[in-house]
Design an enzyme around this catalytic site. Sequence first.
Site, mmCIF file in Angstrom:
data_model
loop_
_atom_site.group_PDB
_atom_site.id
_atom_site.type_symbol
_atom_site.label_atom_id
_atom_site.label_comp_id
_atom_site.label_asym_id
_atom_site.label_seq_id
_atom_site.Cartn_x
_atom_site.Cartn_y
_atom_site.Cartn_z
ATOM 1 N N CYS A 286 50.807 -79.015 5.241
ATOM 2 C CA CYS A 286 51.649 -78.638 6.326
ATOM 3 C C CYS A 286 50.580 -78.702 7.609
ATOM 4 C CB CYS A 286 52.286 -77.295 6.285
ATOM 5 S SG CYS A 286 53.695 -77.485 4.947
ATOM 6 N N GLU B 13 43.692 -65.419 -1.355
ATOM 7 C CA GLU B 13 43.781 -64.189 -0.386
ATOM 8 C C GLU B 13 45.214 -63.635 -0.683
ATOM 9 O OE1 GLU B 13 41.148 -66.101 3.206
ATOM 10 O OE2 GLU B 13 43.139 -65.691 3.856
ATOM 11 N N SER C 255 59.097 -68.025 -1.901
ATOM 12 C CA SER C 255 59.158 -69.228 -0.689
ATOM 13 C C SER C 255 58.686 -70.365 -0.978
ATOM 14 C CB SER C 255 58.452 -68.472 0.492
ATOM 15 O OG SER C 255 58.349 -69.469 1.507
ATOM 16 N N ASN D 266 51.880 -68.884 14.233
ATOM 17 C CA ASN D 266 50.633 -68.375 14.387
ATOM 18 C C ASN D 266 49.605 -69.604 14.711
ATOM 19 O OD1 ASN D 266 51.489 -65.447 13.904
ATOM 20 N ND2 ASN D 266 52.045 -66.293 11.769
ATOM 21 N N CYS E 41 51.094 -65.483 8.541
ATOM 22 C CA CYS E 41 51.801 -66.718 7.968
ATOM 23 C C CYS E 41 50.960 -67.933 8.308
ATOM 24 C CB CYS E 41 52.923 -67.044 8.462
ATOM 25 S SG CYS E 41 54.374 -65.758 7.665
ATOM 26 N N GLU F 60 51.874 -73.573 -2.764
ATOM 27 C CA GLU F 60 53.396 -73.970 -3.034
ATOM 28 C C GLU F 60 53.787 -73.467 -4.430
ATOM 29 O OE1 GLU F 60 56.204 -74.799 -1.546
ATOM 30 O OE2 GLU F 60 56.726 -74.577 -3.571
ATOM 31 N N CYS G 269 49.399 -75.105 9.076
ATOM 32 C CA CYS G 269 49.221 -74.084 8.030
ATOM 33 C C CYS G 269 47.563 -74.412 7.473
ATOM 34 C CB CYS G 269 50.089 -74.200 6.754
ATOM 35 S SG CYS G 269 49.801 -73.105 5.274
HETATM 36 N N1 SAH Z 1 53.877 -72.662 0.334
HETATM 37 C C1 SAH Z 1 55.239 -71.770 0.457
HETATM 38 C C2 SAH Z 1 55.020 -70.343 0.784
HETATM 39 C C3 SAH Z 1 53.716 -69.960 1.735
HETATM 40 S S1 SAH Z 1 53.914 -70.210 3.348
HETATM 41 C C4 SAH Z 1 56.158 -72.415 1.737
HETATM 42 O O1 SAH Z 1 55.414 -72.973 2.695
HETATM 43 O O2 SAH Z 1 57.244 -72.005 1.783
HETATM 44 C C5 SAH Z 1 54.886 -68.646 3.843
HETATM 45 C C6 SAH Z 1 55.674 -69.275 5.128
HETATM 46 O O3 SAH Z 1 54.635 -69.314 6.418
HETATM 47 C C7 SAH Z 1 56.421 -70.598 5.178
HETATM 48 O O4 SAH Z 1 57.603 -70.514 5.640
HETATM 49 C C8 SAH Z 1 55.513 -71.352 6.039
HETATM 50 O O5 SAH Z 1 56.126 -72.463 6.611
HETATM 51 C C9 SAH Z 1 55.115 -70.459 7.075
HETATM 52 N N2 SAH Z 1 53.817 -70.684 7.721
HETATM 53 C C10 SAH Z 1 52.927 -71.361 7.492
HETATM 54 N N3 SAH Z 1 52.053 -71.548 8.553
HETATM 55 C C11 SAH Z 1 52.491 -70.872 9.529
HETATM 56 C C12 SAH Z 1 52.002 -70.844 10.742
HETATM 57 N N4 SAH Z 1 50.844 -71.126 11.385
HETATM 58 N N5 SAH Z 1 52.817 -70.065 11.773
HETATM 59 C C13 SAH Z 1 53.933 -69.459 11.311
HETATM 60 N N6 SAH Z 1 54.346 -69.471 10.086
HETATM 61 C C14 SAH Z 1 53.679 -70.366 9.232
HETATM 62 FE FE1 SF4 Z 2 52.671 -75.775 3.603
HETATM 63 FE FE2 SF4 Z 2 53.298 -73.461 2.576
HETATM 64 FE FE3 SF4 Z 2 51.237 -74.918 1.295
HETATM 65 FE FE4 SF4 Z 2 50.941 -73.868 3.930
HETATM 66 S S1 SF4 Z 2 51.198 -72.834 1.795
HETATM 67 S S2 SF4 Z 2 50.816 -76.063 3.392
HETATM 68 S S3 SF4 Z 2 53.098 -73.832 4.679
HETATM 69 S S4 SF4 Z 2 53.568 -75.762 1.585
#
Ligand code: SAH
Ligand code: SF4
Length: 356
Positions: free
Chosen positions: A121, A96, A199, A298, A342, A168, A124
Site C-alpha cells: 500500500c 512490531e 483486518s 498518518n 496505523c 496482511e 503504509c
Molecule cells: N494488512 C491489513 C492489516 C494491517 S493495517 C490491512 O491492511 O487491513 C491496519 C489498518 O491501517 C488498515 O486499514 C490500513 O489500511 C491502515 N493504514 C495503513 N497505513 C496507514 C496510514 N499511513 N494511515 C492511516 N491508516 C493506515
Molecule cells: Fe497494505 Fe495492510 Fe500490508 Fe500495510 S500492512 S501494506 S496497509 S495490506
Amino acid sequence: MRDEHELQISVHDRRAVDAFAREFRIDPYRLRRFRHALYQQSLDPPAALLEIPLPHRKAFAACMRFHELELQRRSDSPDSRATKLVFTTRGGNWIETVLIRGSSGRLTACLSSQAGCAVGCRFCATGEMGLLANLSASEIIAQLWQANRLLSENRERIRNVVFMGMGEPLHNSRSVAAAVDELLSTTGFQITSRRLTVSTIGIPARMREFARRFPDVHLAVSLHCVVPGVREMLIPGSTRTSLSELHAAIDEVVLTSRRAVMIEYVMIDGLTDTAEAARALVEFLGRLPVFVNLIPFNPVAGMQPWRTSSREICHEFCQMLRSAGYKARIRNSHGGEIRAACGQLANRSDATPLEA
Ligand code: SAH
Ligand code: SF4
C-alpha cells in the site's frame, strides 16, 4: 554445532506440546494448570513450570522453547496511550506490536502477522518494506504473551486483540487461524471473540473461509477509496480482485458471520475525502449492513507527501455516511509520536525484502 533451541519445541505450539506430554504421560490436568499459569496469570517460565509434576519438570523444561521472540526495544508515547514493542524473531526479522490504551483504560494489542507485507500500500510503511517472512502461529501468540508479561507488572492484561500490525493476515491465513484458535481457547488466552478483529485488504476466497471458520470473530476490510483507479493506485496488491468480487465476498461474509463487518477507509486530503469519493463509497456499499471506520491518514516520513483530511472534512464525511444509513465513526489515532500509529510500523534500517 546446532543451536540447542532448534531442537526444542515452542511452548506455544499446542499440538507439539500435547504430543510431548502424552509421550511422557504428564497428567493433562497439570498441563492445563501450566497453560493457565502462562496465559492467564502471565507468570514467568520458572514459575509456570512448577505446575509440571516434579519427575517430568526438568525434561519438560529442557525441551520447551519459551522465547520465540526477543524484545529489543520498548517505546511509550508521551501520553502513555500507546506502547510499541519491537521484537526480533529467531529468523532475524524485526517485527512490531503496539499496545493501545483506550480512554476507559481498556487495553488493545495490535499484532503483526508478517514481517513486512507484499501488498505494498502506498500509504503504509510496512508495505514499503516488501515481504520478509510469514510469522508462525507461535510467533504471533508470543507477541501477546510477552505483552501480557510486561503488563502484569502493573496487574494489567490485554482484553482486545486486533490483527492490524505489520502484514496482511490473510496472506498468512494458516498461522493466523491457528493463533486465533489459541487466543480464543478457554485453556489459552480466553480472549472473547467479539473482542478479536482481523483486518484484511480483502481476499475473497480467504475471507469466506475465515468467516466460516470463525463466525464470531470480527472481520475488517480495508476498502479505502473506490473511485475507479484510485483503490488500485493506493493498494497495488489489490488489482487481482475486482470491486464487484470484493462486494460479493463482503456480502457473503455478512451472511455467514455473526458479527458486523467493519469497513476501513483512510482519509487523505483531496484524494479519498472528495465528494466524488463519498458518492463512490455509498454506491459501492449499497445495502451492505456494515460499520465504517474512518482512519485519518498518518503521514509516513519519506513516503507520499499526502496530508490528513481536516477534522471538519472527516466529520462531514462521517455525517454523510450516517445520513446514508450506515454506522460510521472516526478512529482516534494513538502513537504517532513513537511511529506506532496505523501505517507507521517498519524497521526500515533492517528491511531486506524476500524474493517474491
Ligand atoms: N494488512 C491489513 C492489516 C494491517 S493495517 C490491512 O491492511 O487491513 C491496519 C489498518 O491501517 C488498515 O486499514 C490500513 O489500511 C491502515 N493504514 C495503513 N497505513 C496507514 C496510514 N499511513 N494511515 C492511516 N491508516 C493506515
Ligand atoms: Fe497494505 Fe495492510 Fe500490508 Fe500495510 S500492512 S501494506 S496497509 S495490506
